[in-house]
Design a protein around this motif. Structure first.
Motif, short mmCIF file in Angstrom:
data_model
loop_
_atom_site.label_atom_id
_atom_site.label_comp_id
_atom_site.label_asym_id
_atom_site.label_seq_id
_atom_site.Cartn_x
_atom_site.Cartn_y
_atom_site.Cartn_z
N PRO A 13 0.97 -1.46 -0.12
CA PRO A 13 0.13 -0.01 0.02
C PRO A 13 0.94 1.38 -0.04
CG PRO A 13 -0.08 -1.02 2.29
CD PRO A 13 0.82 -2.05 1.38
N LEU A 14 0.36 2.48 -0.53
CA LEU A 14 0.89 3.60 -0.28
C LEU A 14 0.10 4.31 0.53
CD1 LEU A 14 3.12 5.61 -1.46
CD2 LEU A 14 1.37 6.33 -3.17
N GLY A 15 0.89 4.98 1.73
CA GLY A 15 0.02 5.58 2.75
C GLY A 15 0.48 7.21 2.88
N LEU A 16 -0.77 7.73 3.44
CA LEU A 16 -0.66 9.20 3.95
C LEU A 16 -0.27 9.13 5.33
CD1 LEU A 16 -1.22 12.34 3.32
CD2 LEU A 16 -3.44 11.77 4.00
N TYR A 17 0.88 9.74 5.90
CA TYR A 17 1.13 9.60 7.29
C TYR A 17 1.26 11.12 7.86
CZ TYR A 17 2.60 4.85 6.36
OH TYR A 17 2.60 3.53 6.05
N SER A 18 1.02 11.27 8.96
CA SER A 18 1.30 12.68 9.88
C SER A 18 2.00 12.50 11.08
CB SER A 18 -0.09 13.15 9.87
OG SER A 18 0.15 14.41 10.58
N GLY A 19 2.72 13.48 11.41
CA GLY A 19 3.42 13.47 12.64
C GLY A 19 2.52 14.55 13.76
N LYS A 20 1.59 14.92 13.21
CA LYS A 20 0.82 16.07 14.03
C LYS A 20 -0.58 15.69 14.08
CE LYS A 20 3.75 19.91 12.12
NZ LYS A 20 3.53 21.10 11.25
N HIS A 21 -1.16 14.87 13.25
CA HIS A 21 -2.63 14.56 13.51
C HIS A 21 -2.86 12.99 13.42
CE1 HIS A 21 -3.00 18.74 12.24
NE2 HIS A 21 -2.43 18.51 11.31
N LYS A 22 -3.74 12.51 14.21
CA LYS A 22 -4.20 11.12 14.44
C LYS A 22 -4.89 10.63 13.62
CE LYS A 22 -1.44 11.09 17.89
NZ LYS A 22 -0.12 10.24 18.10
N GLN A 23 -5.67 11.24 12.80
CA GLN A 23 -7.03 10.71 11.74
C GLN A 23 -6.99 11.50 10.86
OE1 GLN A 23 -10.83 9.60 13.62
NE2 GLN A 23 -9.71 10.13 15.84
N LEU A 24 -7.74 11.07 9.55
CA LEU A 24 -7.61 12.02 8.32
C LEU A 24 -8.45 13.29 8.68
CD1 LEU A 24 -7.25 11.96 5.46
CD2 LEU A 24 -9.14 10.58 4.95
N ALA A 25 -9.50 13.01 9.50
CA ALA A 25 -10.55 14.20 9.51
C ALA A 25 -9.88 15.30 10.34
CB ALA A 25 -11.89 13.58 10.36
N ASP A 26 -8.92 15.01 10.98
CA ASP A 26 -7.92 16.16 11.75
C ASP A 26 -7.34 17.24 11.01
OD1 ASP A 26 -9.12 14.77 14.12
OD2 ASP A 26 -7.36 13.70 14.48
N ARG A 69 7.19 -12.03 7.43
CA ARG A 69 7.82 -11.79 8.88
C ARG A 69 8.20 -10.04 8.85
NH1 ARG A 69 12.39 -10.70 11.51
NH2 ARG A 69 13.85 -11.02 9.89
N THR A 70 8.92 -9.71 7.70
CA THR A 70 9.46 -8.45 7.63
C THR A 70 8.33 -7.37 7.20
OG1 THR A 70 10.40 -8.60 5.75
CG2 THR A 70 11.75 -9.37 7.74
N SER A 71 7.27 -7.80 6.80
CA SER A 71 6.34 -6.83 6.32
C SER A 71 5.29 -6.42 7.23
CB SER A 71 5.98 -7.32 4.72
OG SER A 71 5.07 -8.18 4.97
N ASN A 72 5.10 -6.87 8.23
CA ASN A 72 4.02 -7.02 8.81
C ASN A 72 2.61 -7.36 8.33
OD1 ASN A 72 5.59 -6.53 11.47
ND2 ASN A 72 5.37 -4.24 11.46
N GLY A 73 2.83 -8.09 7.42
CA GLY A 73 1.64 -8.14 6.63
C GLY A 73 1.08 -7.23 5.42
N THR A 74 2.08 -6.19 5.34
CA THR A 74 1.46 -5.33 4.20
C THR A 74 1.92 -5.53 2.77
OG1 THR A 74 3.54 -3.97 4.57
CG2 THR A 74 1.89 -3.39 5.90
N ALA A 75 3.10 -6.46 2.79
CA ALA A 75 3.22 -6.91 1.41
C ALA A 75 2.58 -8.24 0.76
CB ALA A 75 4.84 -7.44 1.36
N HIS A 76 1.93 -7.76 -0.32
CA HIS A 76 0.99 -9.08 -0.62
C HIS A 76 1.96 -9.68 -1.92
CE1 HIS A 76 -2.65 -7.71 1.19
NE2 HIS A 76 -1.94 -6.74 1.21
N HIS A 77 2.38 -10.91 -1.86
CA HIS A 77 3.02 -11.47 -3.06
C HIS A 77 2.10 -12.00 -4.17
CE1 HIS A 77 5.84 -14.05 -5.09
NE2 HIS A 77 5.12 -15.03 -4.94
#
Length: 292
Positions: A114-127, A263-271
């Motif tokens: 996946p490609l994600g949107l991250y923030s260091g200031k806000h906890k939710q998208l609505a914020d 193991r190393t992708s925490n389940g985010t990588a789909h083969h």
């Protein structure tokens, strides 16, 4: 494309200077063991350490070369300084072939992430506030996908015919008046202290110690729209049917390697497994779109 903590390696980190040194020394195809396969990656890829151990049983020597710049692995592959690379998705490969007039072909799919949107200031998208500043990758392949993520998050709307290589100029609606700041993809985590959020590639987030489950929003890697973003093992086109490379493809799909990927992708990588011919056809389709 993951683990919350960056994984470390002791293998070669190839910078521009390193690649130039390889070129000057003439260290290319035919310069060593015929069964020595150097694989260019970007960031940490421990599944290749597992694969290298399995490859020894097949009489193959696999060495991983780690590059710190996305622009370098294809140049090194085209020049013959490595035999394979495994760092890019199909859109990025098509873009690179078109821009650099190279002839690199995918020989196997590895994973889609996946490609994600991250923030260091806000906890939710609505914020996210009105006029939020959002950093996103500045290369055409990742910028286009990043804009689609923002569209799926309902922060913007794009022209219906924007295609895979959408740019900010293709935005037709921006209800929250978000401000977009394009930066180098590998620098996006550094912008979090100065922006409201950033589109960050999965592997880049991992190396920065950003947990995948902290994303405000991410796209669905299992969706049909994600096919162009399949990560691949790539070779020079004149070597795409190399028997040793076929063994590498088989080993990548093995239980031992896939256990390490999980193991190393925490389940985010789909083969994903798709025939090489289908992957090559997809690259050709994307390159046609680029040439319009």
């Amino acid at each position: 494309m993951i683990s919350a903590l960056p994984r470390r390696r002791t293998l070669l980190a190839a910078s521009t200077a390193t690649v130039l040194a390889l070129l000057v020394s003439g260290c290319g195809v035919g310069g060593g063991d015929a069964h020595r396969i150097r694989v260019g990656v970007s960031g940490d890829s421990p599944e290749w350490d597992v694969l290298a151990k399995e490859a020894k049983k097949e009489g193959l020597t696999v060495e991983t070369v780690v590059f710190d710049d996305y622009s370098l692995p294809n140049k090194a592959l085209s020049a013959g300084d490595i035999e394979l690379n495994a760092f890019q998705h199909l859109v990025f490969l098509a873009q690179s072939n078109t821009e650099n007039k190279t002839d690199i072909a995918p020989i196997a799919a590895t994973t889609v992430v996946p490609l994600g949107l991250y923030s260091g200031k806000h906890k939710q998208l609505a914020d996210l506030p009105d006029r939020a500043e959002i950093a996103l990758p500045n290369d055409p392949a990742n910028q286009g996908r990043g804009l689609r993520v923002l569209e799926q998050a309902k922060l913007i709307e794009l022209r219906k015919d924007a295609g895979l290589f959408a740019t900010p100029d293709d935005i037709t609606a921006n209800p929250k008046h978000v401000r977009l700041t394009p930066v180098n993809a590998q620098q996006t985590p550094r912008t979090l202290k100065d922006t409201d959020a950033a589109i960050i590639n999965d592997g880049v987030a991992e190396l920065a110690g950003i947990a995948a489950d902290t994303a405000l929003f991410k796209d669905d890697p299992a969706a049909p729209q994600s096919v162009p973003y399949l990560n691949v093992i790539a070779a020079r086109s004149d070597q795409k049917d190399n028997a040793d490379y076929r063994k590498i493809v088989e080993l990548y799909a093995s239980q031992a390697v896939q256990d390490e990927v999980r193991r190393t992708s925490n389940g985010t990588a789909h083969h994903v497994e798709l025939p090489a011919a289908d992957l090559q056809a997809e690259v050709a389709r994307i390159q046609k779109q680029l040439k319009r």
